[in-house]
Design an enzyme around this catalytic site. Structure first.
Site, PDB file in Angstrom:
ATOM      1  N   GLY A  54      37.653  34.108  33.001  1.00 54.11           N
ATOM      2  CA  GLY A  54      38.737  34.021  33.826  1.00 54.11           C
ATOM      3  C   GLY A  54      38.515  34.911  35.160  1.00 54.11           C
ATOM      4  N   SER A  55      38.732  34.087  36.443  1.00 51.70           N
ATOM      5  CA  SER A  55      38.209  34.694  37.452  1.00 51.70           C
ATOM      6  C   SER A  55      38.937  33.976  38.763  1.00 51.70           C
ATOM      7  CB  SER A  55      36.829  35.024  37.241  1.00 51.70           C
ATOM      8  OG  SER A  55      36.123  33.797  37.223  1.00 51.70           O
ATOM      9  N   ARG A  56      38.026  34.392  39.834  1.00 57.36           N
ATOM     10  CA  ARG A  56      38.639  33.927  41.042  1.00 57.36           C
ATOM     11  C   ARG A  56      37.297  33.546  41.997  1.00 57.36           C
ATOM     12  NH1 ARG A  56      42.952  36.924  44.656  1.00 57.36           N
ATOM     13  NH2 ARG A  56      42.204  36.651  46.766  1.00 57.36           N
TER      14      ARG A  56
END
Length: 231
Positions: free
Chosen positions: A189-191
């Site tokens: 989960g990240s960007r």
């Protein structure tokens, strides 16, 4: 002809995936020894782990000057921002397109343009929610700069999120990448932030769903946005 099972259920895995799937599967077997319901929960998590590390084949769009999304997920921010200093892209604000990857999205990252990797820069930091604007400045991150043959440079920054604890960049300075070629992965989960060059406007809108390597986020030299944030 029918659709093959391998194309609908069985997905290719990123090389980081098998060891984690094996760990989840081993824990699941232990849980089944204690209680069937716990084992079923573990089974569900094992399936999720398998799909988290999936690395599907992508069909790249054809055309000159295309900038494709480096990540799957939702466009969470489009705004002018000064690139991280370690990228060497100057102190003037550039258009930043942020794509948020939930734990259900494909997390394999792909090069937005073809070019040479001129910079790879890692910086430790916090683990704030990747959806927050300040995550770009405060979170752990790894940035690369790609330079096309005409000198155009684009910065891409992998940003750790609330539960992400591992940024993996699989390229080094001097590497030549094709557009859509894999360059890393973040778990879990990240960007990703993409810094577009001056004079190039985004062709996507906040809330739009991205597919890494497939969705066109901009066209180099096209200064008028295709969509506004209000559309």
């Amino acid at each position: 002809m029918g659709v093959k099972l391998s194309e609908t259920v069985i997905k290719p895995l990123h090389r980081e995936g098998p060891k984690f799937v094996a760990i989840f599967a081993a824990v699941t077997l232990l849980l089944f020894l204690f209680e069937a319901e716990l084992g079923l929960l573990g089974l569900g998590l094992t399936v999720w782990c398998y799909y988290f590390f999936r690395d599907p084949v992508r069909t790249l769009p054809e055309g000159e000057g295309l900038v494709t999304s480096p990540a799957d997920g939702l466009v969470s921010l489009i705004e002018p921002a000064v690139p991280p200093a370690e990228l060497g892209l100057g102190t003037a604000p550039l258009t930043r397109v942020s794509v948020f990857m939930s734990v259900f999205d494909v997390h394999v990252n792909r090069a937005p343009i073809a070019g040479r990797v001129t910079t790879v820069a890692y910086r430790p930091g916090k683990f704030l929610s990747a959806e927050l604007d300040k995550a770009s400045e405060e979170n752990e991150r790894n940035g690369i700069v790609l330079e096309a043959g005409d000198g155009t440079r684009i910065g891409v920054v992998q940003i750790a999120g609330l539960v992400a604890r591992r940024i993996l960049c699989e390229v080094s300075e001097g590497a030549e990448l094709r557009r859509g070629e894999r360059f890393g992965i973040i778990r879990f989960g990240s960007r990703l932030d993409t810094y577009l060059p001056e004079g190039t406007a985004p062709q996507v809108a906040v809330g739009q769903t991205m597919l890494a390597g497939e969705t066109v986020i901009a066209r180099l030299g096209v200064a008028e946005p295709l969509l506004s944030r209000d559309e």
